[in-house]
Design a protein around this motif. Structure first.
Motif: not given
Ligand code: BTN
Length: 253
Positions: A20-22, A48-52, A115-117
């Protein structure tokens, strides 16, 4: 990772195919006592989780989705600085790998040509006001081509492959990041202050000197980003004078 030149970072690697998410897996391992430097990396993330609370698009095979277990001896208020330290390490590593200048958008994005990488998500585990562990999650678009990205981010996302024009082996990128990060992290923790990283941060920044708009809990702050202070706060020159932004998403124009 053959020939990895670190003492702790990535010396124990948990490699998964899909998760699900590392960050979630790493947090669980940290709770179970895994030492500092343990790396969880997955070929794909389904959550995968991003911010907020935002999702982070993590398709199989093309990106680096990884999380490091850290156990810094730091006051809680300093934890956000780890994101900044990691951003410097990643930005330096990606500049070397691609031969193009990567830049940090405060606080946690790495961009090429606006651009975001790469994004960084740091999460803390605490017990009675003490940090027990910090999970440093790093997501990097490596081998995607434009049409691989969801339509809504095609205009703002990029990958290392798009920058260089050819596919990049992910292991070499991971290795370089771990080596850069360990050096900076050790320096930072030993010093106990972001001040020792500040010059390197400034060198990699694409935020300073630009007009920014920051959505903070105190409202929107707009002006020119002029500095980063020794705590890692962004200093913004506004019409009302200088204001510090400690935590926010910013827009750079
Ligand atoms: C963002 O820019 O919002 C943060 C993104 C972070 C993504 C990474 S991928 C590995 C780790 N596991 C997650 O669920 N999120 C971070």
């Amino acid at each position: 990772l053959e020939g990895l030149q670190t003492k702790r970072m990535g010396q124990h690697i948990v490699h998964l195919k899909v998760v699900d998410s590392t960050n979630v897996v790493a947090a669980k391992l940290a709770d179970e006592g895994e030492p500092e430097g343990t790396l969880v990396i997955s070929d794909q993330q389904t959550g995968g989780k991003g911010r907020r609370g935002r999702p982070w698009f993590s398709p199989p095979g093309t990106g680096i989705w990884m999380s490091l277990v850290l156990r810094p001896q730091l006051p809680m208020a300093h934890a956000p600085q780890l994101t900044l330290v990691a951003a410097v390490a990643v930005s330096q590593a990606l500049t070397e790998v691609t031969g193009s200048q990567a830049g940090i958008k405060w606080p946690n994005d790495i961009l090429f040509d606006d651009r975001k990488c790469c994004g960084i998500l740091t999460e803390m585990n605490m017990e009675s006001e003490e940090i027990t562990s910090v999970i440093l999650g790093i997501g990097i678009n490596v081998n995607q081509v434009r049409s691989d990205f969801p339509e809504e981010i095609q205009g703002i996302a990029t990958s290392l492959r798009e920058i260089t024009g050819h596919p990049i082996p992910r292991a070499s990128v991971v290795q370089r990041i771990l080596e850069k990060f360990e050096t900076l992290y050790d320096q930072y923790v030993e010093n106990g202050s972001f001040a020792c990283i500040r010059d390197q941060w400034k060198k990699q920044s694409i935020t300073l000197g630009r007009h920014v708009s920051a959505a903070t809990s105190r409202g929107i702050i707009t002006g020119v980003a002029v500095d980063i202070d020794e705590m890692g706060a962004l200093v913004v020159e506004t019409e009302q004078g200088q204001q510090k932004v400690y935590s926010a998403d910013i827009q750079v124009s």
